[in-house]
Write an enzyme that holds these catalytic residues in place. Sequence first.
Site, mmCIF file in Angstrom:
data_model
loop_
_atom_site.group_PDB
_atom_site.id
_atom_site.type_symbol
_atom_site.label_atom_id
_atom_site.label_comp_id
_atom_site.label_asym_id
_atom_site.label_seq_id
_atom_site.Cartn_x
_atom_site.Cartn_y
_atom_site.Cartn_z
ATOM 1 N N ASP A 178 0.258 15.509 16.130
ATOM 2 C CA ASP A 178 1.371 15.699 15.198
ATOM 3 C C ASP A 178 2.634 15.126 15.835
ATOM 4 O O ASP A 178 2.896 15.313 17.031
ATOM 5 C CB ASP A 178 1.549 17.188 14.893
ATOM 6 C CG ASP A 178 2.457 17.412 13.686
ATOM 7 O OD1 ASP A 178 1.943 17.895 12.652
ATOM 8 O OD2 ASP A 178 3.671 17.127 13.779
ATOM 9 N N CYS B 153 1.860 6.722 0.821
ATOM 10 C CA CYS B 153 1.340 7.938 1.472
ATOM 11 C C CYS B 153 1.184 7.620 2.963
ATOM 12 O O CYS B 153 0.393 6.750 3.346
ATOM 13 C CB CYS B 153 0.008 8.352 0.872
ATOM 14 S SG CYS B 153 -0.771 9.686 1.816
ATOM 15 N N HIS C 16 -4.775 17.624 5.111
ATOM 16 C CA HIS C 16 -4.838 17.594 6.580
ATOM 17 C C HIS C 16 -4.854 19.017 7.104
ATOM 18 O O HIS C 16 -4.351 19.942 6.464
ATOM 19 C CB HIS C 16 -3.652 16.814 7.165
ATOM 20 C CG HIS C 16 -2.311 17.357 6.773
ATOM 21 N ND1 HIS C 16 -1.725 17.078 5.568
ATOM 22 C CD2 HIS C 16 -1.440 18.172 7.420
ATOM 23 C CE1 HIS C 16 -0.551 17.684 5.488
ATOM 24 N NE2 HIS C 16 -0.357 18.366 6.607
HETATM 25 P P1 DGP Z 1 2.589 19.633 6.472
HETATM 26 O O1 DGP Z 1 3.932 20.257 6.489
HETATM 27 O O2 DGP Z 1 1.473 20.666 6.538
HETATM 28 O O3 DGP Z 1 2.445 18.674 5.319
HETATM 29 O O4 DGP Z 1 2.479 18.820 7.827
HETATM 30 C C1 DGP Z 1 2.731 17.465 7.954
HETATM 31 C C2 DGP Z 1 2.783 17.165 9.423
HETATM 32 O O5 DGP Z 1 2.638 15.778 9.600
HETATM 33 C C3 DGP Z 1 4.085 17.549 10.091
HETATM 34 O O6 DGP Z 1 3.815 18.543 11.089
HETATM 35 C C4 DGP Z 1 4.598 16.276 10.748
HETATM 36 C C5 DGP Z 1 3.400 15.357 10.692
HETATM 37 N N1 DGP Z 1 3.715 13.973 10.445
HETATM 38 C C6 DGP Z 1 4.418 13.464 9.401
HETATM 39 N N2 DGP Z 1 4.488 12.132 9.471
HETATM 40 C C7 DGP Z 1 3.802 11.774 10.587
HETATM 41 C C8 DGP Z 1 3.511 10.520 11.209
HETATM 42 O O7 DGP Z 1 3.895 9.449 10.753
HETATM 43 N N3 DGP Z 1 2.761 10.558 12.347
HETATM 44 C C9 DGP Z 1 2.310 11.726 12.887
HETATM 45 N N4 DGP Z 1 1.586 11.650 14.006
HETATM 46 N N5 DGP Z 1 2.559 12.925 12.331
HETATM 47 C C10 DGP Z 1 3.302 12.946 11.196
#
Ligand code: DGP
Length: 146
Positions: free
Chosen positions: A62, A36, A132
Amino acid sequence: MVEGRSLDEAAVALKRAHYAEETTGRFRKGGKVENCIFCRIVAGEVPSEILYQDDEVIAFRDINPQAPVHLLVVSRKHITSALQAEARDGKLLASVFEAVASLAEREDIASSGVRVVTNAGRAAGQEVPHLHFHVLGGRMMSWPPG
Ligand code: DGP
């Protein structure tokens, strides 16, 4: 009421899936879940610039911003989505909104307006199955969302 019953059944199925995760060994000691990405960021195994943290949540930017300000407030505890949050998670959920208000002030988007979004499940566009909240601001937003 058929509709009501089917919603209940969907909620039960989601709780079962979450329980299965808890009991099939994906959960590691300390409540982390194997593979995860947000558990790994919470644990410090994947580096990230932490903008806010308390006992319950952390926040960072993000990786794929959809607005000039796009932050994620992430529960330390692995909960698959908002649909699996329970009464015992009340303190955690209060922390989410304390984090949102504090970050919005700090990022200077509180007065113009902030969108707080949590996606739960595939049809809603949830990519990371760890609770989140997206905090978006710095531009005008439309409704309904896509
Ligand atoms: P959701 O689609 O609601 O599950 O959003 C997941 C968000 O998480 C997506 O906008 C991109 C972000 N995300 C995924 N992996 C990473 C990561 O490794 N680092 C950061 N900072 N954001 C991430």
